[in-house]
Design a protein around this motif. Structure first.
Motif, PDB file in Angstrom:
ATOM      1  N   LEU A   6       0.843  -1.197   0.000  1.00 48.26           N
ATOM      2  CA  LEU A   6       0.000   0.000   0.000  1.00 48.26           C
ATOM      3  C   LEU A   6       0.877   1.245   0.000  1.00 48.26           C
ATOM      4  CD1 LEU A   6      -2.408  -1.102   2.871  1.00 48.26           C
ATOM      5  CD2 LEU A   6      -2.923  -1.085   0.444  1.00 48.26           C
ATOM      6  N   ALA A   7       0.525   2.214  -0.807  1.00 46.77           N
ATOM      7  CA  ALA A   7       1.253   3.478  -0.858  1.00 46.77           C
ATOM      8  C   ALA A   7       0.292   4.613  -0.520  1.00 46.77           C
ATOM      9  CB  ALA A   7       1.866   3.685  -2.241  1.00 46.77           C
ATOM     10  N   PHE A   8       0.805   5.628   0.169  1.00 50.88           N
ATOM     11  CA  PHE A   8      -0.032   6.737   0.603  1.00 50.88           C
ATOM     12  C   PHE A   8       0.546   8.076   0.149  1.00 50.88           C
ATOM     13  CE2 PHE A   8      -0.975   3.204   3.318  1.00 50.88           C
ATOM     14  CZ  PHE A   8      -2.347   3.275   3.456  1.00 50.88           C
ATOM     15  N   ALA A   9      -0.340   9.068   0.075  1.00 55.59           N
ATOM     16  CA  ALA A   9      -0.011  10.452  -0.281  1.00 55.59           C
ATOM     17  C   ALA A   9       0.767  10.512  -1.598  1.00 55.59           C
ATOM     18  CB  ALA A   9       0.722  11.127   0.873  1.00 55.59           C
ATOM     19  N   SER A  10       1.888  11.196  -1.624  1.00 57.00           N
ATOM     20  CA  SER A  10       2.615  11.354  -2.897  1.00 57.00           C
ATOM     21  C   SER A  10       3.150  10.025  -3.432  1.00 57.00           C
ATOM     22  CB  SER A  10       3.760  12.358  -2.742  1.00 57.00           C
ATOM     23  OG  SER A  10       4.691  11.912  -1.781  1.00 57.00           O
ATOM     24  N   PHE A  11       3.442   9.074  -2.560  1.00 54.49           N
ATOM     25  CA  PHE A  11       3.881   7.757  -3.034  1.00 54.49           C
ATOM     26  C   PHE A  11       2.749   7.045  -3.773  1.00 54.49           C
ATOM     27  CE2 PHE A  11       7.247   7.401   0.524  1.00 54.49           C
ATOM     28  CZ  PHE A  11       8.147   8.137  -0.220  1.00 54.49           C
ATOM     29  N   ARG A  12       1.522   7.308  -3.386  1.00 55.79           N
ATOM     30  CA  ARG A  12       0.371   6.718  -4.079  1.00 55.79           C
ATOM     31  C   ARG A  12       0.293   7.232  -5.509  1.00 55.79           C
ATOM     32  NH1 ARG A  12      -5.487   6.934  -1.430  1.00 55.79           N
ATOM     33  NH2 ARG A  12      -4.476   5.372  -0.153  1.00 55.79           N
ATOM     34  N   GLU A  13       0.594   8.511  -5.699  1.00 50.21           N
ATOM     35  CA  GLU A  13       0.585   9.083  -7.042  1.00 50.21           C
ATOM     36  C   GLU A  13       1.644   8.427  -7.933  1.00 50.21           C
ATOM     37  OE1 GLU A  13       0.978  13.320  -6.653  1.00 50.21           O
ATOM     38  OE2 GLU A  13      -0.638  13.405  -5.181  1.00 50.21           O
ATOM     39  N   ILE A  14       2.735   8.014  -7.337  1.00 49.60           N
ATOM     40  CA  ILE A  14       3.836   7.413  -8.087  1.00 49.60           C
ATOM     41  C   ILE A  14       3.600   5.923  -8.334  1.00 49.60           C
ATOM     42  CG2 ILE A  14       6.300   6.842  -8.014  1.00 49.60           C
ATOM     43  CD1 ILE A  14       6.631   9.388  -6.225  1.00 49.60           C
ATOM     44  N   LEU A  15       3.171   5.210  -7.294  1.00 47.02           N
ATOM     45  CA  LEU A  15       3.091   3.746  -7.345  1.00 47.02           C
ATOM     46  C   LEU A  15       1.690   3.182  -7.505  1.00 47.02           C
ATOM     47  CD1 LEU A  15       5.559   3.058  -4.411  1.00 47.02           C
ATOM     48  CD2 LEU A  15       5.987   2.583  -6.835  1.00 47.02           C
ATOM     49  N   GLY A  16       0.691   4.014  -7.279  1.00 46.72           N
ATOM     50  CA  GLY A  16      -0.678   3.510  -7.230  1.00 46.72           C
ATOM     51  C   GLY A  16      -1.040   3.181  -5.789  1.00 46.72           C
ATOM     52  N   LYS A  17      -2.310   3.064  -5.535  1.00 51.18           N
ATOM     53  CA  LYS A  17      -2.796   2.888  -4.160  1.00 51.18           C
ATOM     54  C   LYS A  17      -2.399   1.552  -3.555  1.00 51.18           C
ATOM     55  CE  LYS A  17      -7.051   2.626  -1.501  1.00 51.18           C
ATOM     56  NZ  LYS A  17      -8.494   2.714  -1.515  1.00 51.18           N
ATOM     57  N   GLU A  18      -2.578   0.503  -4.308  1.00 51.31           N
ATOM     58  CA  GLU A  18      -2.416  -0.839  -3.741  1.00 51.31           C
ATOM     59  C   GLU A  18      -2.025  -1.807  -4.842  1.00 51.31           C
ATOM     60  OE1 GLU A  18      -5.700  -4.005  -2.285  1.00 51.31           O
ATOM     61  OE2 GLU A  18      -5.823  -2.031  -1.368  1.00 51.31           O
ATOM     62  N   ARG A  19      -1.202  -2.761  -4.481  1.00 54.12           N
ATOM     63  CA  ARG A  19      -0.882  -3.824  -5.435  1.00 54.12           C
ATOM     64  C   ARG A  19      -0.443  -5.072  -4.690  1.00 54.12           C
ATOM     65  NH1 ARG A  19       4.519  -1.813  -8.629  1.00 54.12           N
ATOM     66  NH2 ARG A  19       3.441   0.145  -8.770  1.00 54.12           N
ATOM     67  N   LYS A  20      -0.650  -6.178  -5.334  1.00 49.47           N
ATOM     68  CA  LYS A  20      -0.164  -7.455  -4.821  1.00 49.47           C
ATOM     69  C   LYS A  20       1.196  -7.694  -5.459  1.00 49.47           C
ATOM     70  CE  LYS A  20      -4.054  -9.068  -2.875  1.00 49.47           C
ATOM     71  NZ  LYS A  20      -4.261  -9.457  -1.544  1.00 49.47           N
ATOM     72  N   ASP A  81       1.411 -10.816   4.209  1.00 48.25           N
ATOM     73  CA  ASP A  81       1.758  -9.593   4.936  1.00 48.25           C
ATOM     74  C   ASP A  81       1.359  -8.371   4.125  1.00 48.25           C
ATOM     75  OD1 ASP A  81       2.805 -10.762   7.214  1.00 48.25           O
ATOM     76  OD2 ASP A  81       4.899 -10.450   6.666  1.00 48.25           O
ATOM     77  N   GLU A  82       1.133  -7.271   4.846  1.00 46.28           N
ATOM     78  CA  GLU A  82       0.791  -6.001   4.228  1.00 46.28           C
ATOM     79  C   GLU A  82       1.889  -4.999   4.562  1.00 46.28           C
ATOM     80  OE1 GLU A  82      -3.373  -4.266   4.260  1.00 46.28           O
ATOM     81  OE2 GLU A  82      -2.330  -3.026   5.753  1.00 46.28           O
ATOM     82  N   LEU A  83       2.551  -4.482   3.548  1.00 40.95           N
ATOM     83  CA  LEU A  83       3.608  -3.481   3.707  1.00 40.95           C
ATOM     84  C   LEU A  83       3.058  -2.148   3.224  1.00 40.95           C
ATOM     85  CD1 LEU A  83       6.565  -2.654   4.261  1.00 40.95           C
ATOM     86  CD2 LEU A  83       7.079  -3.359   1.906  1.00 40.95           C
ATOM     87  N   ALA A  84       3.070  -1.164   4.097  1.00 42.77           N
ATOM     88  CA  ALA A  84       2.583   0.178   3.761  1.00 42.77           C
ATOM     89  C   ALA A  84       3.723   1.166   3.849  1.00 42.77           C
ATOM     90  CB  ALA A  84       1.456   0.582   4.700  1.00 42.77           C
ATOM     91  N   ILE A  85       3.716   2.150   2.946  1.00 43.50           N
ATOM     92  CA  ILE A  85       4.773   3.161   2.911  1.00 43.50           C
ATOM     93  C   ILE A  85       4.141   4.541   2.840  1.00 43.50           C
ATOM     94  CG2 ILE A  85       5.032   2.938   0.401  1.00 43.50           C
ATOM     95  CD1 ILE A  85       8.067   3.487   0.901  1.00 43.50           C
ATOM     96  N   PHE A  86       4.676   5.445   3.679  1.00 42.32           N
ATOM     97  CA  PHE A  86       4.166   6.806   3.787  1.00 42.32           C
ATOM     98  C   PHE A  86       5.301   7.801   3.591  1.00 42.32           C
ATOM     99  CE2 PHE A  86       1.651   4.074   6.448  1.00 42.32           C
ATOM    100  CZ  PHE A  86       0.354   4.545   6.360  1.00 42.32           C
ATOM    101  N   PRO A  87       5.103   8.834   2.789  1.00 40.71           N
ATOM    102  CA  PRO A  87       6.076   9.929   2.715  1.00 40.71           C
ATOM    103  C   PRO A  87       5.875  10.818   3.934  1.00 40.71           C
ATOM    104  CG  PRO A  87       4.217  10.431   1.325  1.00 40.71           C
ATOM    105  CD  PRO A  87       3.971   9.053   1.901  1.00 40.71           C
ATOM    106  N   PRO A  88       6.734  11.815   4.106  1.00 36.83           N
ATOM    107  CA  PRO A  88       6.516  12.725   5.234  1.00 36.83           C
ATOM    108  C   PRO A  88       5.189  13.461   5.053  1.00 36.83           C
ATOM    109  CG  PRO A  88       8.153  13.605   3.743  1.00 36.83           C
ATOM    110  CD  PRO A  88       7.850  12.217   3.277  1.00 36.83           C
ATOM    111  N   VAL A  89       4.533  13.690   6.155  1.00 37.99           N
ATOM    112  CA  VAL A  89       3.264  14.406   6.121  1.00 37.99           C
ATOM    113  C   VAL A  89       3.399  15.629   7.013  1.00 37.99           C
ATOM    114  CG1 VAL A  89       0.803  14.265   6.615  1.00 37.99           C
ATOM    115  CG2 VAL A  89       2.007  12.251   5.770  1.00 37.99           C
ATOM    116  N   ALA A  90       3.065  16.774   6.472  1.00 34.36           N
ATOM    117  CA  ALA A  90       3.147  18.009   7.229  1.00 34.36           C
ATOM    118  C   ALA A  90       1.771  18.651   7.250  1.00 34.36           C
ATOM    119  CB  ALA A  90       4.160  18.944   6.610  1.00 34.36           C
ATOM    120  N   GLY A  91       1.512  19.336   8.293  1.00 34.96           N
ATOM    121  CA  GLY A  91       0.241  20.023   8.395  1.00 34.96           C
ATOM    122  C   GLY A  91       0.439  21.394   9.023  1.00 34.96           C
TER     123      GLY A  91
END
Length: 92
Positions: A6-20, A81-91
């Protein structure tokens, strides 16, 4: 063996949301990230130093539990297993 990535935020834009991913039995987190980086240069640029080390700000989780980089990158993954990756998140 199959794992879920699973990829989130800007990584999702690069890799897509989810893949097996079909990886070798006992593949490590580092090996899976290397596979992703080799298949997508945008991800490599966004997540890795020039030395091929994962950037400090990248957050990783296995099965909803945070792991520490670089210490846990050698951790073996298991079927399902589920591997998730998150870029830095700022608010603000």
């Amino acid at each position: 063996m199959l794992i879920k990535f699973l990829a989130f935020a800007s990584f999702r834009e690069i890799l897509g949301k989810e893949r097996k991913l079909d990886v070798n039995e006992g593949a490590t987190v580092k090996e899976v990230l290397a596979i992703l980086a080799s298949s997508c240069t945008g991800f490599k640029v966004a997540a890795f130093e020039d030395s091929d080390e994962l950037m400090d700000y990248v957050l990783l989780m296995i099965n909803n539990k945070r792991i520490e980089s670089p210490r846990d990158l050698s951790r073996s993954l298991h079927e399902g297993d589920e591997l998730a990756i998150f870029p830095p998140v700022a608010g603000g």
